[in-house]
Design a protein around this motif. Sequence first.
Motif, short mmCIF file in Angstrom:
data_model
loop_
_atom_site.label_atom_id
_atom_site.label_comp_id
_atom_site.label_asym_id
_atom_site.label_seq_id
_atom_site.Cartn_x
_atom_site.Cartn_y
_atom_site.Cartn_z
N ASN A 49 1.40 0.53 -7.81
CA ASN A 49 1.80 1.48 -8.62
C ASN A 49 3.02 1.40 -9.21
OD1 ASN A 49 -0.46 3.53 -8.29
ND2 ASN A 49 -0.10 3.11 -6.15
N ASN A 50 3.23 1.70 -10.24
CA ASN A 50 4.45 2.02 -11.23
C ASN A 50 5.31 3.14 -10.49
OD1 ASN A 50 6.80 2.29 -12.75
ND2 ASN A 50 5.48 1.93 -14.71
N LEU A 51 6.26 2.72 -9.76
CA LEU A 51 7.23 3.67 -8.89
C LEU A 51 8.34 4.32 -9.67
CD1 LEU A 51 7.09 1.74 -5.69
CD2 LEU A 51 5.60 3.60 -6.33
N GLN A 52 8.31 3.97 -10.94
CA GLN A 52 9.50 4.37 -11.78
C GLN A 52 9.67 5.95 -12.07
OE1 GLN A 52 11.98 2.64 -12.95
NE2 GLN A 52 13.00 4.17 -13.86
N VAL A 188 10.04 18.77 -1.83
CA VAL A 188 10.34 17.63 -1.01
C VAL A 188 8.96 17.01 -0.21
CG1 VAL A 188 11.59 16.68 0.98
CG2 VAL A 188 12.85 18.08 -0.75
N ASP A 189 8.23 17.99 0.31
CA ASP A 189 7.04 17.49 0.75
C ASP A 189 6.04 16.83 0.01
OD1 ASP A 189 7.89 18.60 3.44
OD2 ASP A 189 6.67 20.40 2.97
N VAL A 190 5.92 17.42 -1.18
CA VAL A 190 4.93 16.79 -2.19
C VAL A 190 5.57 15.46 -2.59
CG1 VAL A 190 3.76 16.91 -4.55
CG2 VAL A 190 3.99 18.95 -2.88
N PHE A 191 6.56 15.35 -2.76
CA PHE A 191 7.38 14.06 -3.00
C PHE A 191 7.18 12.94 -2.02
CE2 PHE A 191 10.90 10.95 -3.28
CZ PHE A 191 11.03 10.49 -4.53
N ALA A 192 7.32 13.27 -0.91
CA ALA A 192 7.14 12.73 0.27
C ALA A 192 5.83 12.04 0.38
CB ALA A 192 7.53 13.01 1.74
N LEU A 193 4.79 12.83 0.00
CA LEU A 193 3.31 12.67 0.07
C LEU A 193 2.99 11.60 -1.10
CD1 LEU A 193 0.38 13.00 0.87
CD2 LEU A 193 0.40 15.02 -0.65
N GLY A 194 3.68 11.65 -2.25
CA GLY A 194 3.55 10.73 -3.24
C GLY A 194 4.05 9.31 -2.84
N LEU A 195 5.12 9.35 -2.15
CA LEU A 195 5.77 7.98 -1.71
C LEU A 195 4.67 7.29 -0.72
CD1 LEU A 195 9.58 8.64 -0.63
CD2 LEU A 195 8.57 7.02 -2.32
N TYR A 196 4.22 8.21 0.27
CA TYR A 196 3.34 7.31 1.20
C TYR A 196 2.13 6.99 0.41
CZ TYR A 196 5.63 8.29 5.52
OH TYR A 196 6.28 7.90 6.65
N GLY A 197 1.52 7.92 -0.44
CA GLY A 197 0.44 7.66 -1.27
C GLY A 197 0.22 6.54 -2.26
N LEU A 198 1.50 6.45 -3.19
CA LEU A 198 1.67 5.44 -4.02
C LEU A 198 2.40 4.14 -3.46
CD1 LEU A 198 2.99 7.58 -6.97
CD2 LEU A 198 0.75 7.01 -6.24
N LEU A 205 -5.07 3.09 -7.24
CA LEU A 205 -3.77 3.09 -7.95
C LEU A 205 -3.83 4.30 -8.95
CD1 LEU A 205 -3.94 -0.70 -9.52
CD2 LEU A 205 -2.31 0.36 -7.90
N GLY A 206 -2.59 5.03 -8.74
CA GLY A 206 -2.41 6.28 -9.52
C GLY A 206 -2.76 7.49 -8.66
N TYR A 207 -3.42 7.11 -7.51
CA TYR A 207 -3.93 8.37 -6.79
C TYR A 207 -3.26 8.03 -5.43
CZ TYR A 207 -7.29 9.46 -10.68
OH TYR A 207 -7.60 9.72 -11.90
N VAL A 208 -3.21 9.47 -4.77
CA VAL A 208 -3.31 9.73 -3.36
C VAL A 208 -4.44 9.88 -2.75
CG1 VAL A 208 -1.99 10.97 -1.41
CG2 VAL A 208 -0.85 10.29 -3.81
N ASP A 209 -4.93 9.04 -1.67
CA ASP A 209 -6.41 9.20 -1.15
C ASP A 209 -6.19 10.28 0.12
OD1 ASP A 209 -5.58 7.71 0.87
OD2 ASP A 209 -6.95 6.19 0.41
N GLU A 210 -7.47 10.73 0.59
CA GLU A 210 -7.61 11.52 1.71
C GLU A 210 -7.14 10.98 2.93
OE1 GLU A 210 -11.10 14.28 3.87
OE2 GLU A 210 -11.90 12.69 2.14
N ALA A 245 -9.15 -14.77 -1.80
CA ALA A 245 -8.76 -13.90 -2.86
C ALA A 245 -8.92 -12.33 -2.44
CB ALA A 245 -9.82 -13.77 -3.98
N GLY A 246 -8.09 -11.54 -3.46
CA GLY A 246 -8.31 -10.20 -3.10
C GLY A 246 -6.87 -9.53 -3.46
N ARG A 247 -6.78 -8.09 -3.45
CA ARG A 247 -5.54 -7.44 -3.74
C ARG A 247 -4.97 -6.80 -2.17
NH1 ARG A 247 -5.68 -1.60 -4.71
NH2 ARG A 247 -3.54 -0.67 -5.03
N PHE A 248 -3.55 -7.00 -2.25
CA PHE A 248 -2.92 -6.49 -1.16
C PHE A 248 -2.84 -5.01 -1.48
CE2 PHE A 248 1.16 -5.53 1.10
CZ PHE A 248 0.76 -5.91 2.34
N ILE A 249 -3.28 -4.28 -0.62
CA ILE A 249 -3.29 -2.72 -0.88
C ILE A 249 -2.31 -2.00 0.03
CG2 ILE A 249 -5.72 -2.69 -1.77
CD1 ILE A 249 -6.84 -1.85 0.65
N ARG A 250 -1.45 -2.68 0.71
CA ARG A 250 -0.33 -2.03 1.54
C ARG A 250 0.92 -2.03 1.09
NH1 ARG A 250 -4.05 1.00 2.51
NH2 ARG A 250 -5.61 0.67 4.00
N CYS A 251 2.00 -1.56 1.94
CA CYS A 251 3.37 -1.44 1.22
C CYS A 251 4.01 -2.86 1.17
CB CYS A 251 4.28 -0.53 2.17
SG CYS A 251 5.73 -0.37 1.45
#
Length: 263
Positions: A49-52, A188-198, A205-210, A245-251
């Motif tokens: 994700n673009n974290l800018q 602050v809580d929503v920002f933290a959720l965005g950090l964990y999700g993105l 990409l571009g979303y925070v999942d369940e 092959a594949g996409r690395f989907i973690r941090c």
Amino acid sequence: MENGPLDRVEGNANVHRWSEQTQLEKRDSISVGFMSELSDYTRISVTQNNLQELKEIWDQWDNKTKQLFYGNYGDLPYLLDVQVDKHLFRAFAQFWNPVYSCFTFGEVDLVPTVEEYTALLRCPRFQMDRIYSRAACVPTFWKKLMTVTRMSEQWITARIKEKGECRCISWVALKDLILTHPDETKKVDVFALGLYGLMVFPRALGYVDEATTDLFHRLSKRVTAVPTILAETFRSLGTCRKTGAGRFIRCAQLLLAWFYSHF
């Protein structure tokens, strides 16, 4: 004071000898003649994700708001400054061996540990003896989002999307909420959720999942998410290496921070 799990650590050499001897006796994967079947080269996508926008929001906050974040979630935003070198990441990922769940550089085996990732996440509120696990009965997706955001059910349900096999909420909706929410704590809580999700669990990409909101919902209990983050990192690396092959989907930022700490 009773010793915690961090006080009961065997020397690496002793653990290595015990592991090697046990595995040889059990005739498992390091038996004589065993060959690990891995792709010669794994085409790993490190698309992130673009974290800018997250970084810009963080940089605009005053010290009081930042201290509120530090107190609740630790110093996770420093990872926003870790640049993901895609060429380096692809190169060292070739050394991941899913048979042993470790990196093998020649005769040296190296793997991130719970202790190292705990230190790198810089969250003093984590309690090592309270590990995250998904509860049998958890609130619905929209209820968890209501708890985090304090927004109405109508506002939440109108913004829930289906992305593949998972339900998500877009970063755009969360960003607008961070910028306009009247409650600083919820901001602050929503920002933290965005950090964990993105960044920590960038599945869609571009979303925070369940799944991310479920883990995030439990962070208030002071559980540690480190074993989950490590396990999912190993799973993603292993899947890519086994299939070639594949996409690395973690941090990727956290894994690179660990890599830099050793090299």
